[in-house]
Design a protein around this motif. Structure first.
Motif, PDB file in Angstrom:
ATOM      1  N   ILE A 198      -5.401   7.492   0.350  1.00 13.86           N
ATOM      2  CA  ILE A 198      -4.870   6.271   1.083  1.00 13.86           C
ATOM      3  C   ILE A 198      -4.871   6.856   2.731  1.00 13.86           C
ATOM      4  N   THR A 202       1.031   4.061  -2.763  1.00 11.76           N
ATOM      5  CA  THR A 202       0.777   5.694  -2.399  1.00 11.76           C
ATOM      6  C   THR A 202       1.809   6.423  -2.868  1.00 11.76           C
ATOM      7  N   LYS A 206       0.907  -1.202  -0.021  1.00  7.83           N
ATOM      8  CA  LYS A 206       0.005  -0.025   0.143  1.00  7.83           C
ATOM      9  C   LYS A 206       0.878   1.285  -0.083  1.00  7.83           C
ATOM     10  N   SER A 207       1.889   1.141   0.688  1.00 12.17           N
ATOM     11  CA  SER A 207       2.903   2.479   0.641  1.00 12.17           C
ATOM     12  C   SER A 207       3.673   2.602  -0.489  1.00 12.17           C
ATOM     13  N   ILE A 250      -2.226  10.465  -2.222  1.00 17.62           N
ATOM     14  CA  ILE A 250      -1.971  10.203  -0.735  1.00 17.62           C
ATOM     15  C   ILE A 250      -3.068  10.659   0.193  1.00 17.62           C
TER      16      ILE A 250
END
Length: 398
Positions: free
Chosen positions: A293, A24, A20-21, A290
């Motif tokens: 998320i 993002t 996920k990071s 960003i």
């Protein structure tokens, strides 16, 4: 909360879900890569153009017919006198003048036997080779003549010589330039191109012959190369006074090379800034990613937020945690995009050495700061939402 604990919590949040990071940060990475590539291309073009303009030196005064700051019918009536070869002769003996070059240009067929090449015909004066540092491969350049009645001599550019004579000796041969017969007395060494203008694909004939050939009454430009013993402003005033004495009015334009370079640099810098702004649109799209998320993270980590609040973390500290996470994701993406773009530029430079790219440290630093600010602003909403959560309500979700 200590700084070390704050950093540990921020980095742990990013490491908790690496996929996920990564996704993002990808939006910011693409935006930074776009900005880096576009600004590098813009800076490369700016440097390339400036180098091309500077290759003839910077101590140059250019005189062109007509007054640029006149307008309307008055401007038309004021610009009644052309620049002539007599004007050129009057500037040769000016103080500090090292070389004076008169020029007139056109196009036409260059013929030798059955071979014909349509190219540029440049009428000029003998001091051109010294003024512009145009070396000869063989023969000599146009000789100095008296009385303004030059002989029909021609000097060939390197590419013209190759096309017409296929590498054989051209000196002493007769060719037809624009339908008139000229004798070849020299061949230039390769000089390359300037802003797409091939300096090797042209022939050079005396300026007075060119005026007759093109049926023109006046020169296109007179250039004065002056010594380092004076300034460009002083030399411009000397040239201006001499021509006003001859014309009776200032119906011409005198421009220094410094002014031309400064104007050109300003225009190209604005263009570079413009392409940087276009690339920044991708950064804004990354900022939206960003924000999305981080909003999702707040909802998924509601129990964690309640636990942190229950053990004594203040709302300000919780706010800083989520803002730090947003900024960290943005900076990671920015660094990844920047290094990826620089690697691509390095490969391009190796494969295509002449491709005009030049990364600008200033734009790289600005884009990195801008991406961090985007992460900060994109994280404000979710972070504020997390800080407002009640500890009791947040723990209930557990």
């Amino acid at each position: 909360m200590h700084s070390a604990d704050w950093l540990h919590l921020v980095f742990s949040s990013v490491r908790y879900n690496p996929l996920k990071s990564l996704l993002t940060a990808l939006g910011i990475a693409i935006g930074i890569a776009a900005v880096t590539l576009l600004t590098s291309l813009g800076e490369g073009v700016r440097t390339y153009v400036m180098d091309n303009f500077s290759q003839f030196g910077t101590r140059i005064i250019a005189v062109s017919p007509g007054k640029n700051d006149t307008a309307g019918m008055g401007g038309v009536l004021n610009s009644v006198r052309l620049l002539t070869l007599d004007d050129y002769q009057s500037l040769i003996n000016l103080p500090y003048a090292e070389h004076v070059v008169a020029s007139v240009q056109g196009t036409g067929p260059i013929e030798f036997g059955e071979r014909v090449r349509n190219t540029d015909i440049y009428g000029t004066t003998p001091s051109m080779v010294q003024a512009w540092d145009f070396p000869l491969a063989s023969g000599r350049f146009l000789p100095q003549t008296q009385g303004g009645n030059s002989r029909a001599f021609v000097v060939l550019g390197h590419k013209v010589w190759q096309e017409l004579f296929k590498g054989s000796n051209a000196l002493g041969q007769f060719i037809r330039v624009g339908g008139q017969r000229f004798r070849v007395i020299g061949v230039m060494k390769p000089k390359g191109s300037m802003l797409g203008f091939d300096l090797d694909d042209m022939v050079y004939i005396p300026a007075d012959r060119a005026l007759t050939l093109f049926n023109r009454e006046g020169l296109m430009e007179i250039d004065v190369v002056f010594s380092a013993a004076t300034t460009s402003e002083n030399m411009r005033e000397i040239v201006r006074k001499r021509l006003v004495e001859r014309h009776g009015q200032e119906d011409f334009t005198v421009v220094t090379q410094d002014e031309m370079l400064e104007s050109l640099n300003s225009i190209l810098s604005v263009l570079t800034l413009g392409v940087a702004a276009l690339g920044s649109i991708s950064l804004l799209v990354g900022g939206v990613g960003i924000f999305t998320i981080m909003t999702t993270n707040v909802r998924e980590r509601t129990p964690e937020i309640g636990l942190l609040r229950a053990i004594g973390i203040s709302r300000q500290q919780l706010l800083s945690l989520f803002l730090g996470e947003a900024v960290l994701l943005s900076v990671i993406g920015a660094l990844a995009g920047m290094f990826g773009a620089l690697a691509l530029l390095a490969i391009t430079s190796l494969l295509i050495p002449d491709f005009p790219v030049q990364p600008s440290p200033l734009y790289l630093i600005i884009s990195l700061i801008f991406s961090a600010l985007i992460g900060l602003f994109a994280g404000i909403g979710p972070a504020w939402q997390a800080a407002k959560l009640s500890p009791i309500e947040a723990l209930r979700d557990e």
